[in-house]
Scaffold this active site. Structure first.
Site, PDB file in Angstrom:
ATOM      1  CB  SER A   1      64.462  73.536  23.788  1.00  0.00           C
ATOM      2  OG  SER A   1      63.536  74.600  23.953  1.00  0.00           O
ATOM      3  CB  SER A  43      52.154  75.625  23.919  1.00  0.00           C
ATOM      4  OG  SER A  43      52.856  75.135  25.046  1.00  0.00           O
ATOM      5  CG  ASP A  66      61.316  81.859  24.142  1.00  0.00           C
ATOM      6  OD1 ASP A  66      60.219  81.848  24.878  1.00  0.00           O
ATOM      7  OD2 ASP A  66      61.863  80.483  24.187  1.00  0.00           O
ATOM      8  NE  ARG A 110      60.198  86.802  28.064  1.00  0.00           N
ATOM      9  CZ  ARG A 110      60.706  85.660  27.669  1.00  0.00           C
ATOM     10  NH1 ARG A 110      60.332  84.990  26.644  1.00  0.00           N
ATOM     11  NH2 ARG A 110      61.445  85.106  28.380  1.00  0.00           N
ATOM     12  NE  ARG A 138      64.531  83.362  26.022  1.00  0.00           N
ATOM     13  CZ  ARG A 138      65.405  82.688  26.153  1.00  0.00           C
ATOM     14  NH1 ARG A 138      66.646  83.111  25.384  1.00  0.00           N
ATOM     15  NH2 ARG A 138      65.277  81.351  26.333  1.00  0.00           N
TER      16      ARG A 138
HETATM   17  C1  S3P Z   1      59.892  75.640  25.029  1.00  0.00           C
HETATM   18  C2  S3P Z   1      58.876  76.080  24.225  1.00  0.00           C
HETATM   19  C3  S3P Z   1      58.243  77.577  24.261  1.00  0.00           C
HETATM   20  C4  S3P Z   1      59.434  78.510  24.838  1.00  0.00           C
HETATM   21  C5  S3P Z   1      60.191  78.091  25.892  1.00  0.00           C
HETATM   22  C6  S3P Z   1      60.814  76.827  25.723  1.00  0.00           C
HETATM   23  C7  S3P Z   1      60.282  74.286  24.965  1.00  0.00           C
HETATM   24  O1  S3P Z   1      56.927  77.484  25.234  1.00  0.00           O
HETATM   25  O2  S3P Z   1      58.663  79.704  24.961  1.00  0.00           O
HETATM   26  O3  S3P Z   1      61.282  78.996  26.223  1.00  0.00           O
HETATM   27  O4  S3P Z   1      61.351  73.956  25.100  1.00  0.00           O
HETATM   28  O5  S3P Z   1      59.430  73.593  24.710  1.00  0.00           O
HETATM   29  P1  S3P Z   1      55.637  77.218  24.715  1.00  0.00           P
HETATM   30  O6  S3P Z   1      55.616  75.901  24.091  1.00  0.00           O
HETATM   31  O7  S3P Z   1      54.710  77.264  25.852  1.00  0.00           O
HETATM   32  O8  S3P Z   1      55.434  78.624  23.871  1.00  0.00           O
END
Ligand code: S3P
Length: 447
Positions: free
Chosen positions: A33, A179, A331, A362, A404
């Protein structure tokens, strides 16, 4: 910069075999991220941004490529060490070619926010997995800000041609799901809006964008609102280049951690793991299950608390994982399901609807993998129930183009009675290119 690309044609299968005790120390790769965001902030900040500890996985490198197409000059100085010369906010170029994000939901969605808030037009595309993922959730708020979707595949999917707004409207937006990707897209578009952009989330999701906005000099206020948060960003700031130090990714650390818990006799140290409370849901859950994890040498790295984790093989017991915990471990459910398969009793994980729209469905992929390994499991509404015990293993698992899923079932094969085979592990390179050698150094065997 040069980015390698994953070959989509030749599948690369792999088998994991019951392992002797895992031993040793190891540092997981940089957080995915934060690595995506490091490139994006480098693009949006005029001047030179230096990054240390960047994850050099396919997903992140594609975000770097896209940043180049919008006008950044990017150089790799040494492993994990990168320099980005950004044109800065308001000075982006319209890319001439399609932005191909491969498997990366985060890269594509955050970049839609960047493009949506600028007077540029870009085409977004990716692999077969990315083309299935819902983008409407990102396009909806961007339309409210003035961006136009010139073309899209059915249901708001890639390929998408997005024409950004030269003067995006600052909006107040309530995210329909917790999210970080939606929140971040709105904030990144709001960076170029003349006024205050507000995002309200009913549950707090990972806060890396907010923290990095402040790190680069933007004015951002975060206040609690109900169970969630209100984030207010003052648009059109003067962003100042700043160094980004990327801590180790807790979502990648999850694999050796669970491996050490389920392989009898193991005792390992996982170094420098980011302990941001919005990312530690798995650790909390494993400790509730009886995992012997010692949190050592807590310190600050790149503005985040990190720690070394000593993990010893443990007798795990089933737990009930509340839905409210999902954003902090979104995740990590596939690898938690593997841990649950080795626990005493039935583990219930609640409120997993978002798992259906990740790199694969998933919920379905985990259930299929567990069944292939002879583990009892059920999907009840949005909950997953896993019957713990001593998994037989022996199945062939379809990775469904999901890194994953591939890593989780390889870890299962290190402790199940029979080996676990995965049909294609190529996608592991999106987030954890060194997974195989790193696990082998701890004592794992793959063939
Ligand atoms: C992420 C947010 C998550 C996560 C992704 C990375 C990010 O998704 O699943 O692997 O870096 O902002 P969501 O925010 O859509 O849940």
């Amino acid at each position: 910069m040069s980015a390698h690309s994953l070959h989509q044609a030749a599948a690369s299968p792999l088998r994991a075999i019951r392992a002797k005790p895992l031993k040793g120390r190891f540092r997981p790769p940089g957080d995915k991220s934060i690595s995506h965001r490091a490139f994006l902030f480098g693009l949006l900040t005029r001047g030179e941004t230096e990054v240390e500890g960047l994850l050099e996985g396919d997903d992140v490198l594609r975000t770097g490529k896209a940043c180049e197409a919008l006008g950044a000059v990017i150089e790799r100085l040494a492993p994990g060490q990168w320099r980005i010369r950004g044109p800065g906010l308001g000075a982006l170029l319209s890319p001439r070619e399609t932005l191909d994000f491969g498997n990366a939901g985060t890269g594509s969605r955050l970049m839609m926010g960047v493009v949506g808030g600028h007077g540029v037009t870009a085409t977004f595309d990716g692999d077969a997995s990315l083309r299935k993922r819902p983008m409407q959730r990102i396009l909806d708020p961007l339309r409210l800000m003035g961006a136009q979707v010139l073309s899209e595949a059915e249901g708001g999917r890639c390929p998408i041609v997005l024409k950004g707004a030269r003067d995006p409207a600052p909006i107040e937006y309530f995210t329909p799901v917790a999210s970080a990707q939606i929140k971040s897209a709105v904030l990144l578009a709001g960076l170029n809006a003349p006024g205050v952009t507000t995002v309200i989330e009913k549950e707090a999701s990972r806060d890396h964008t907010e923290k990095m906005l402040a790190h680069f000099g933007a004015e951002v206020r975060v206040t609690p609102e109900g169970e969630g948060r209100r984030i207010e960003l003052v648009g059109r700031p003067e962003l100042h280049p700043n160094r980004v130090v990327v801590p180790a990714d807790p979502s990648s650390a999850a694999f050796p951690i669970v491996a050490a818990l389920i392989v009898p006799g193991s005792d390992i140290i996982v170094e420098g793991v980011m302990m941001n409370p919005l990312r530690t849901g798995l650790l909390k859950t494993l400790i509730e299950m009886g995992a012997e994890v010692a949190v050592l040498d807590k310190r600050l790295e790149g503005g985040e608390e990190v720690a070394d984790l000593r993990v010893r093989a443990s007798a795990l017991s089933a737990v009930d994982v509340p839905a409210a915990r999902a954003p902090s471990m979104i995740d990590e459910y596939p690898i938690l399901a593997v841990a649950a398969a080795f626990a005493r009793g039935a583990t219930r994980m609640r409120g997993l609807s978002e798992l259906r729209v990740k790199e694969s469905d998933r919920l379905a992929a985990v259930a299929a993998g567990l069944k292939a390994a002879g583990v009892g499991c059920a999907i009840a509404g949005d909950d997953l129930i896993v019957e713990g015990g001593s998994p037989r293993g022996g199945g062939l698992v379809a990775s469904q183009m999901d890194h994953r899923i591939a890593m989780s079932f390889l870890i299962m094969g290190l402790a199940s009675r029979e080996p676990m085979a995965i049909d294609d592990v190529a996608m592991i390179a999106t987030s954890f290119p060194e997974f195989r050698p790193a696990m082998e150094r701890l004592g794992a065997t793959f063939e």
